[in-house]
Write a protein that holds these residues in place. Structure first.
Motif, PDB file in Angstrom:
ATOM      1  N   ASN A 195      52.033  26.510  46.889  1.00 46.03           N
ATOM      2  CA  ASN A 195      50.945  25.991  47.711  1.00 46.03           C
ATOM      3  C   ASN A 195      49.580  26.370  47.181  1.00 46.03           C
ATOM      4  OD1 ASN A 195      52.475  24.587  49.560  1.00 46.03           O
ATOM      5  ND2 ASN A 195      52.974  26.468  50.654  1.00 46.03           N
ATOM      6  N   ALA A 196      49.559  27.351  46.289  1.00 46.85           N
ATOM      7  CA  ALA A 196      48.374  27.603  45.470  1.00 46.85           C
ATOM      8  C   ALA A 196      47.136  28.019  46.253  1.00 46.85           C
ATOM      9  CB  ALA A 196      48.067  26.368  44.609  1.00 46.85           C
ATOM     10  N   CYS A 197      47.328  28.751  47.354  1.00 50.86           N
ATOM     11  CA  CYS A 197      46.161  29.218  48.110  1.00 50.86           C
ATOM     12  C   CYS A 197      45.296  30.152  47.268  1.00 50.86           C
ATOM     13  CB  CYS A 197      46.585  29.936  49.385  1.00 50.86           C
ATOM     14  SG  CYS A 197      47.618  28.914  50.436  1.00 50.86           S
ATOM     15  N   CYS A 228      52.737  36.213  54.168  1.00 51.46           N
ATOM     16  CA  CYS A 228      52.862  34.777  54.347  1.00 51.46           C
ATOM     17  C   CYS A 228      54.327  34.353  54.349  1.00 51.46           C
ATOM     18  CB  CYS A 228      52.110  34.066  53.235  1.00 51.46           C
ATOM     19  SG  CYS A 228      52.348  32.306  53.280  1.00 51.46           S
ATOM     20  N   SER A 263      48.625  33.248  43.106  1.00 50.14           N
ATOM     21  CA  SER A 263      49.208  32.633  44.306  1.00 50.14           C
ATOM     22  C   SER A 263      50.657  33.082  44.454  1.00 50.14           C
ATOM     23  CB  SER A 263      49.229  31.098  44.209  1.00 50.14           C
ATOM     24  OG  SER A 263      47.953  30.581  43.970  1.00 50.14           O
ATOM     25  N   GLY A 264      51.091  33.255  45.689  1.00 44.94           N
ATOM     26  CA  GLY A 264      52.458  33.689  45.950  1.00 44.94           C
ATOM     27  C   GLY A 264      53.473  32.557  46.006  1.00 44.94           C
ATOM     28  N   CYS A 265      53.002  31.309  45.937  1.00 44.89           N
ATOM     29  CA  CYS A 265      53.910  30.160  45.852  1.00 44.89           C
ATOM     30  C   CYS A 265      53.143  28.933  45.418  1.00 44.89           C
ATOM     31  CB  CYS A 265      54.637  29.918  47.183  1.00 44.89           C
ATOM     32  SG  CYS A 265      53.637  29.088  48.419  1.00 44.89           S
ATOM     33  N   CYS A 309      45.974  35.240  47.030  1.00 51.92           N
ATOM     34  CA  CYS A 309      46.370  34.823  48.376  1.00 51.92           C
ATOM     35  C   CYS A 309      47.095  35.991  49.063  1.00 51.92           C
ATOM     36  CB  CYS A 309      47.274  33.605  48.300  1.00 51.92           C
ATOM     37  SG  CYS A 309      48.973  34.037  47.883  1.00 51.92           S
ATOM     38  N   PRO A 310      47.341  35.918  50.365  1.00 48.27           N
ATOM     39  CA  PRO A 310      48.021  37.030  51.046  1.00 48.27           C
ATOM     40  C   PRO A 310      49.448  37.276  50.537  1.00 48.27           C
ATOM     41  CG  PRO A 310      46.946  35.594  52.635  1.00 48.27           C
ATOM     42  CD  PRO A 310      46.875  34.891  51.312  1.00 48.27           C
ATOM     43  N   GLY A 311      50.124  36.209  50.070  1.00 47.24           N
ATOM     44  CA  GLY A 311      51.425  36.367  49.422  1.00 47.24           C
ATOM     45  C   GLY A 311      52.513  36.929  50.323  1.00 47.24           C
ATOM     46  N   LEU A 328      55.627  31.569  53.733  1.00 44.76           N
ATOM     47  CA  LEU A 328      56.002  30.566  52.737  1.00 44.76           C
ATOM     48  C   LEU A 328      56.165  31.155  51.341  1.00 44.76           C
ATOM     49  CD1 LEU A 328      53.422  27.872  53.890  1.00 44.76           C
ATOM     50  CD2 LEU A 328      55.850  27.973  54.461  1.00 44.76           C
ATOM     51  N   ALA A 329      55.787  32.414  51.172  1.00 43.15           N
ATOM     52  CA  ALA A 329      55.696  32.997  49.835  1.00 43.15           C
ATOM     53  C   ALA A 329      57.039  33.040  49.107  1.00 43.15           C
ATOM     54  CB  ALA A 329      55.124  34.406  49.936  1.00 43.15           C
TER      55      ALA A 329
HETATM   56  S1  SF4 Z   1      50.001  30.420  48.071  1.00 42.44           S
HETATM   57 FE1  SF4 Z   1      51.933  30.435  49.141  1.00 42.44          FE
HETATM   58  S2  SF4 Z   1      52.301  32.612  49.465  1.00 42.44           S
HETATM   59 FE2  SF4 Z   1      50.151  32.437  49.033  1.00 42.44          FE
HETATM   60  S3  SF4 Z   1      49.191  32.230  51.036  1.00 42.44           S
HETATM   61 FE3  SF4 Z   1      49.528  30.168  50.241  1.00 42.44          FE
HETATM   62  S4  SF4 Z   1      51.441  29.567  51.143  1.00 42.44           S
HETATM   63 FE4  SF4 Z   1      51.339  31.803  51.324  1.00 42.44          FE
END
Ligand code: SF4
Lengths: 553, 161
Positions: free
Chosen positions: A461-463, A422, A457-459, A416-418, A424-425
């Motif tokens: 939210n598991a994108c 992002c 994923s950076g958080c 993910c962009p992380g 939310l990361a």
């Molecule tokens: S997983 Fe978290 S950090 Fe990664 S893009 Fe989704 S919201 Fe952003």
């Protein structure tokens, strides 16, 4: 691919006009921030850490070369000259100015594209297998059904303010599930019943995020004509009964879990009893009208080019590797589906510059009927390439840097962009991907390891879909510092499984060494031909834990 | 009620009074929109106002009023916040399932931008938050001339293609 008629065009044009008016009212102070929020979200517009982010729908991952060129032009005019292909087969612009978004949407509408419902608590873009329509083991082409769902869900008046976002995926293959249907709010698997009729097996309540769950089967056979009325029944039950008091408990998976799948199914069936055979029932004529758009392109009658390819492989070892990893079997003799790797060391997986977009568009025109697909692994696919032109394509792709022969291997990372982009990361994700790619840069070693998905994923939210990576890495925050939790054994396919957490989390610097140790345990213990994920399943986590957490002497 | 849109026009002389809770006094000859429990209590006591409607809070469902639909002129659906979309489904159930022909009025916290979808779900009166929003809402009633899905008044586009 689906071509708009005047009705479809009018819908996107009117949507642009609507959003232009809404944006004006917002900039004018007539709409409060929190009121503009759901309106812009339903047009794909987020406000991110640095700037707005616009997510553009690529319906079930299908693009024409003309559309890709338009994306290139738009990102040069209104953004920083690159876009980002997402794990949901969409494309994002990371830096548009809010005032420009109506013009960007108008530009998209010119090439039959839009950003409708790419975010917000509504029905999102439907996704499918990137090889849909060209697979040998396909029950039926899922794309017409995806398009029927796209039209039905677009601006659906009843389901625009759901408790939470809602994702549907369709799979048509018998032996694989690249669409990960068991990890969607609704997963549809094309099946035939004993009488040979086409329909769907329906899964509900799968998903990733904070509470990863595998979807449960609610119906083993749903005839095709009843697809939309059945979806309405599920959505209505969810819209009325899904939790709205806590956004982390608002997805349909929580409702299915709370009620139990039996009780949930009873509610859906009770609702459907009223809707079945009602006005949402599809007609054979409509199914045929949409399917017309997905008939085969003008294939030549060819035989498989085995002899030529054997010779070319002998002459070009790099080509042999590329054929092995990046080229996929095609239903039509003499053709092949090719994955162009657009991931590059030092760049976010999925990032693609305007020049790269134009290069791919050119390759699509030259080799694959002017069409391409976005895969959820964030690569681009040319689905209809003549086998006797593969060498030429390989040479051309090498020149523009898309021929890295690593598809499906450890370094074909989903990420993910992380924290770099992002808001939310908890942690950065792209530098982690880079450090792993740098550590495993020996292609022969990668080939020896075989199929291995690594997702970051950076958080929560598991994108980056870390739960279903064979190796999953999740950024976590511990007292303001970035740490990474590693899980093993996730599987997005027919053996749908959520990975298990290895143990305490690690520093960013330790991650390449941790992955290396995990891989060592695999190579020391694997049986002949055994894939990584199967070795993890057979051995369990203990040997991996012992190695990774061993005290150094 | 003020700032009401009905039959595609802004009304200035709407007679209906929203009765917020059980303690609100109901003046004589009031056209009263009652909370559901109050309606049930007054009905029990045979003491309903002559012109009566009922309003549903977010937790109350269409089925909860199924038995009294032939006795009320109006059903109001309360939006606790605009992001709460339950009333869209409730309106459809009232129209499509329960065959309710009277007025369905949106009340509470909704946006002008939602009235187009609301109308398609069967809501035909909108008590807007202020006059400006009512005017905006009026202009947004027919934002889209083409609809893919069927709704309370139209069949799906595929049946017309
Ligand atoms: S997983 Fe978290 S950090 Fe990664 S893009 Fe989704 S919201 Fe952003």
């Amino acid at each position: 691919m689906y071509v708009y008629d005047s009705f479809d065009q009018k819908v996107v044009d009117e949507r642009v006009a609507q959003f232009r008016e809404q944006t004006e009212r917002y900039l004018d102070g007539q709409l409060a921030d929190d009121e503009f929020l759901p309106l812009r979200l339903q047009n794909g517009l987020y406000i991110q850490r640095h700037a707005p982010m616009l997510r553009i729908a690529v319906p079930y991952g299908l693009l024409s070369s003309k559309q890709l060129r338009k994306l290139a032009e738009l990102t040069e005019t209104y953004d920083k000259g690159y876009g980002h292909f997402t794990t949901r087969q969409n494309v994002q612009f990371n830096w548009p100015a809010l005032e420009d978004v109506p013009d960007i949407l108008a530009g998209l509408a010119d090439v039959q594209m839009h950003a409708i419902q790419t975010s917000g608590n509504c029905i999102r873009n439907t996704t499918t297998d990137q090889f849909a329509g060209v697979l040998r083991d396909e029950i039926a082409d899922p794309r017409p059904w995806c398009e029927l769902i796209r039209q039905w869900s677009t601006l659906h008046p009843e389901f625009a303010f759901l408790p939470r976002k809602f994702k549907i995926a369709v799979n048509g293959s018998t032996n694989s599930d690249r669409a990960a249907v068991r990890f969607h709010d609704i997963g549809l698997e094309l099946v035939r019943n004993d009488a040979g009729e086409l329909g769907f097996k329906v899964f509900v309540g799968g998903g990733l995020g904070r509470t990863p769950l595998v979807g449960q089967e609610v119906r083993d056979f749903l005839p095709g004509i009843h697809l939309l009325s059945y979806l309405e029944a599920i959505l209505r039950v969810y819209n009325l009964l899904g939790r709205r008091d806590n956004k982390y408990k608002a997805r349909i998976k929580i409702l299915v879990k709370a009620l139990g799948v039996e009780a949930f199914r009873d509610k859906v069936e009770a609702e459907w009893a009223h809707l079945k055979d009602g006005p949402a029932t599809l007609t054979e004529a409509e199914i045929a009208r949409v399917a017309e758009h997905f008939v085969d392109p003008a294939y030549e009658n060819l035989a498989d080019a085995d002899a030529i390819l054997a010779q070319q492989k002998a002459d070009h070892p790099g080509f042999a590797q590329w054929l092995d990893r990046n080229v996929y079997l095609h239903k039509k003799p003499g053709y092949a589906a090719v994955t162009l790797s657009i991931k590059k060391l030092g760049y976010a997986p999925g990032d693609c510059t305007a020049d790269q977009m134009r290069s791919v568009a050119h390759l699509a025109d030259q080799f694959s009927f002017g069409e391409l697909r976005v895969s959820h692994e964030q690569n681009l696919i040319l689905a209809d390439v003549r086998q006797d032109q593969l060498l030429e394509l390989w040479e051309a792709a090498k020149l523009v840097g898309f021929a890295t022969a690593n598809i499906g291997t450890l370094t074909d990372v989903i990420c993910c962009p992380g924290g770099d982009y992002c808001a939310l990361a908890n942690a950065k994700s792209i530098p982690i991907a880079e450090s792993i790619q740098a550590q495993f840069d020996d292609l022969d070693y990668l080939y020896d390891l075989g199929d291995l998905d690594l997702n970051i994923s950076g958080c929560m939210n598991a994108c980056g879909h870390h739960h279903i990576g064979n190796i999953g890495i999740l950024g976590v925050d511990k007292k303001g510092e970035e740490f990474y939790q590693v899980s093993l054994g996730g599987d997005s396919g027919q053996n749908a499984r959520v990975g298990k957490i290895l143990g305490p989390s690690f520093n960013a610097e330790d991650i390449p060494a941790v992955v290396d140790k995990v891989i060592q345990v695999y190579t020391e213990n694997r049986q002949p031909e055994e894939a990584f994920v199967d070795t993890v399943e057979r051995l369990g986590l203990d040997p991996f834990k012992e190695r990774v957490y061993a005290k150094s002497h | 009620m003020q700032n009401l849109i009905k039959n595609g026009a802004l009304l200035t002389d709407d007679a209906w009074v929203l009765i917020e809770d059980d303690s609100t006094n109901i003046a004589e000859n009031t056209a009263a929109i009652l909370p559901l429990p109050r309606y049930l209590a007054l009905n029990e006591a045979n003491n309903l106002p002559t012109r009566v409607g009922v309003w549903l809070n977010d937790e109350q469902m269409a089925d909860d009023v199924a038995d009294l639909l032939d006795k009320v002129e109006l059903v109001a659906l309360h939006f606790p916040k605009f992001a709460d979309g339950r009333s869209f489904s409730k309106a459809r159930l009232l129209r499509d399932r329960l065959g309710y022909q009277g007025e369905i009025r949106a009340i509470g916290d909704f946006l002008p931008d939602q009235v187009d979808y609301m109308a398609r779900c069967g809501i035909d009166a909108f008590a807007c938050r202020n006059e400006q929003e009512a005017r905006t809402a009026l202009s947004m009633l027919d934002t889209f001339s083409i609809h893919y899905q069927g709704d309370v008044s139209q069949s799906a586009l595929f049946q017309q293609r």
